[in-house]
Write a protein that holds these residues in place. Sequence first.
Motif, short mmCIF file in Angstrom:
data_model
loop_
_atom_site.label_atom_id
_atom_site.label_comp_id
_atom_site.label_asym_id
_atom_site.label_seq_id
_atom_site.Cartn_x
_atom_site.Cartn_y
_atom_site.Cartn_z
N ASN A 51 0.85 -1.18 0.00
CA ASN A 51 0.00 0.00 0.00
C ASN A 51 0.89 1.24 0.00
OD1 ASN A 51 -2.35 -1.47 0.03
ND2 ASN A 51 -2.34 -1.61 2.27
N ASP A 52 0.29 2.37 -0.37
CA ASP A 52 1.09 3.60 -0.51
C ASP A 52 1.87 3.96 0.73
OD1 ASP A 52 0.53 3.91 -3.07
OD2 ASP A 52 -1.02 5.46 -2.84
N THR A 53 1.22 3.88 1.90
CA THR A 53 1.90 4.35 3.10
C THR A 53 3.12 3.50 3.47
OG1 THR A 53 -0.21 5.16 3.81
CG2 THR A 53 1.51 5.13 5.48
N ALA A 88 8.95 2.87 3.68
CA ALA A 88 10.12 2.00 3.45
C ALA A 88 11.10 2.67 2.49
CB ALA A 88 9.67 0.65 2.91
N LEU A 89 10.56 3.35 1.48
CA LEU A 89 11.44 4.03 0.51
C LEU A 89 12.13 5.22 1.16
CD1 LEU A 89 9.36 4.15 -2.80
CD2 LEU A 89 11.59 3.09 -2.46
N ASP A 90 11.36 6.01 1.91
CA ASP A 90 11.93 7.21 2.53
C ASP A 90 13.05 6.85 3.50
OD1 ASP A 90 10.22 8.71 1.11
OD2 ASP A 90 8.96 9.38 2.79
N ASN A 91 12.82 5.80 4.31
CA ASN A 91 13.83 5.41 5.28
C ASN A 91 15.08 4.88 4.56
OD1 ASN A 91 14.12 2.87 7.87
ND2 ASN A 91 15.11 4.84 7.76
N ARG A 92 14.87 4.05 3.51
CA ARG A 92 16.00 3.51 2.75
C ARG A 92 16.84 4.65 2.17
NH1 ARG A 92 14.90 1.14 -3.14
NH2 ARG A 92 14.88 3.39 -3.50
#
Length: 227
Positions: free
Chosen positions: A199-201, A206-210
């Motif tokens: 899902n979007d959230t 996960a992308l932002d933290n990576r």
Amino acid sequence: MPVIVMMNPKGGTGKTTSALLLAQALSKHSQVAIVDCDRNENILRWQDNRKSLDRPMPFAVLSAPADDAEKVMDIIIEAEDGHDYVIVDLEGVKTQTATFALGRAHFVLVPIKPSSMEISLAGVAVQHIKGTSKVFQREIPFAILLNRTNAAFATHRERELRSQLDEAGVPMVPVTIMQREAYANMFEDGEMIEEMDLNDTPRTKALDNRDAYADAVIAMIQQIEGK
Ligand SMILES: Nc1ncnc2c1ncn2[C@@H]1O[C@H](COP(=O)(O)OP(=O)(O)O)[C@@H](O)[C@H]1O
Ligand SMILES: [Mg+2]
């Protein structure tokens, strides 16, 4: 060209996970190679899974024999030539291969889980880095990387450990890698985080933290190299 080595003689602290996340993030704008010295070959398996699904490889994965330090060294040196970043995923034991890889490192990341037991074990890793610095007569820059931190908020224990490390003057990556299902699941199907059926959230988180983790590592390397 910088060689980034993931090391911690303890297994299961997140070396392979943080290597794969870093390679994913850096490969958006750079030529990246991972040198896989981990006998568990999780990254090689990740690559095989991708190939079997006809997904393109965003970076090179080079298999290196963990018990042949000289061969590993040759593979690292050769990879430095053709890539902007070389990430070395070491296995969880203190070996000659680890010492040689440290000798070649521009920056070493020591992933640990936020627990007092892991911090004292990380002392073994730090001693190994400092000992190797003496052998090679040069400083080997390193930082502790907190992995599997609470995704919702920084726990009391995490804050306590951070201030302990701060007081002891131990360098730390300012961004932690959070405990996320996506980071464990990415090994299953050979997926990049952006390719996962999420899902979007959870995807954005996960992308932002990576990417924030990768940016923080690059900023630290730039600061070291600018010295
Ligand atoms: N940030 C994380 N979120 C979720 N699972 C993680 C995270 N970091 C590690 N894991 C899981 O913990 C286990 C050990 O991690 P791994 O990266 O293989 O450690 P190491 O390479 O140091 O042995 C793996 O099953 C991995 O999926
Ligand atoms: Mg590993």
